[in-house]
Design an enzyme around this catalytic site. Structure first.
Site, PDB file in Angstrom:
ATOM      1  N   CYS A  62       0.840  -1.203   0.000  1.00 37.40           N
ATOM      2  CA  CYS A  62       0.000   0.000   0.000  1.00 37.40           C
ATOM      3  C   CYS A  62       0.874   1.252   0.000  1.00 37.40           C
ATOM      4  O   CYS A  62       1.535   1.558   1.000  1.00 37.40           O
ATOM      5  CB  CYS A  62      -0.921  -0.057   1.219  1.00 37.40           C
ATOM      6  SG  CYS A  62      -1.641   1.509   1.724  1.00 37.40           S
ATOM      7  N   CYS A  65       0.110   3.993   2.547  1.00 36.60           N
ATOM      8  CA  CYS A  65       0.506   3.563   3.901  1.00 36.60           C
ATOM      9  C   CYS A  65       1.960   3.947   4.158  1.00 36.60           C
ATOM     10  O   CYS A  65       2.308   4.404   5.248  1.00 36.60           O
ATOM     11  CB  CYS A  65       0.351   2.054   4.059  1.00 36.60           C
ATOM     12  SG  CYS A  65      -1.339   1.464   3.894  1.00 36.60           S
TER      13      CYS A  65
END
Ligand SMILES: [Zn+2]
Length: 140
Positions: A62, A65
């Site tokens: 991700c 993230c």
């Protein structure tokens, strides 16, 4: 156990995931930035206690993230002793993902005394994350 490096003297401190109170450096007693990794087995232990915890639900694939990770690390340093950051890899923690109906990451949960006070989806700059934490804690 998590290993946390003391920002003052560099000593590596091993801290239990569910440690109570404020972790301090074993050598110089400085408050340590409190960042632990947790999963299905120790999530409840990690977020128990009256120190507010920001749970970062993330995954290695991700991109957003990875963008917010440094902001959370800075916050843990700046708010040493007052804020705990709990990182949960959702790929390895299906139980936690189900429990909080995680559909999109990054997802931040603000937890105090084991209760989720608020949640925020998506990446945000550090100032916005900080404002969100303060607002949510004040309203709770
Ligand atoms: Zn130290």
């Amino acid at each position: 156990m998590s290993e946390i490096r003391c920002p003052a003297c560099g000593t590596r401190n091993r801290i239990p995931t569910g440690a109570r109170g404020r972790p301090r450096c074993a050598r110089c007693k400085t408050d340590l930035p409190w960042i632990v990794e947790a999963g299905d087995a120790d999530f409840d232990t990690a977020v128990a206690g009256s120190t507010p915890a920001v749970v970062d639900l993330w995954a290695p694939w991700c991109g957003p993230c990875r963008m917010i990770a440094p902001a959370l690390e800075e916050l843990a340093r700046e708010r040493a002793g007052r804020l705990k950051v709990v990182k949960v890899n959702v790929d390895e923690s299906p139980g936690v993902s189900r429990r909080f109906a995680v559909q999109s990451i990054p997802l931040l949960l603000l937890v105090r005394d084991g209760e989720v006070i608020d949640r925020q989806v998506g990446a945000a700059p550090k100032a916005a994350i900080e404002a969100w934490i303060d607002r949510a804690l004040e309203a709770a």
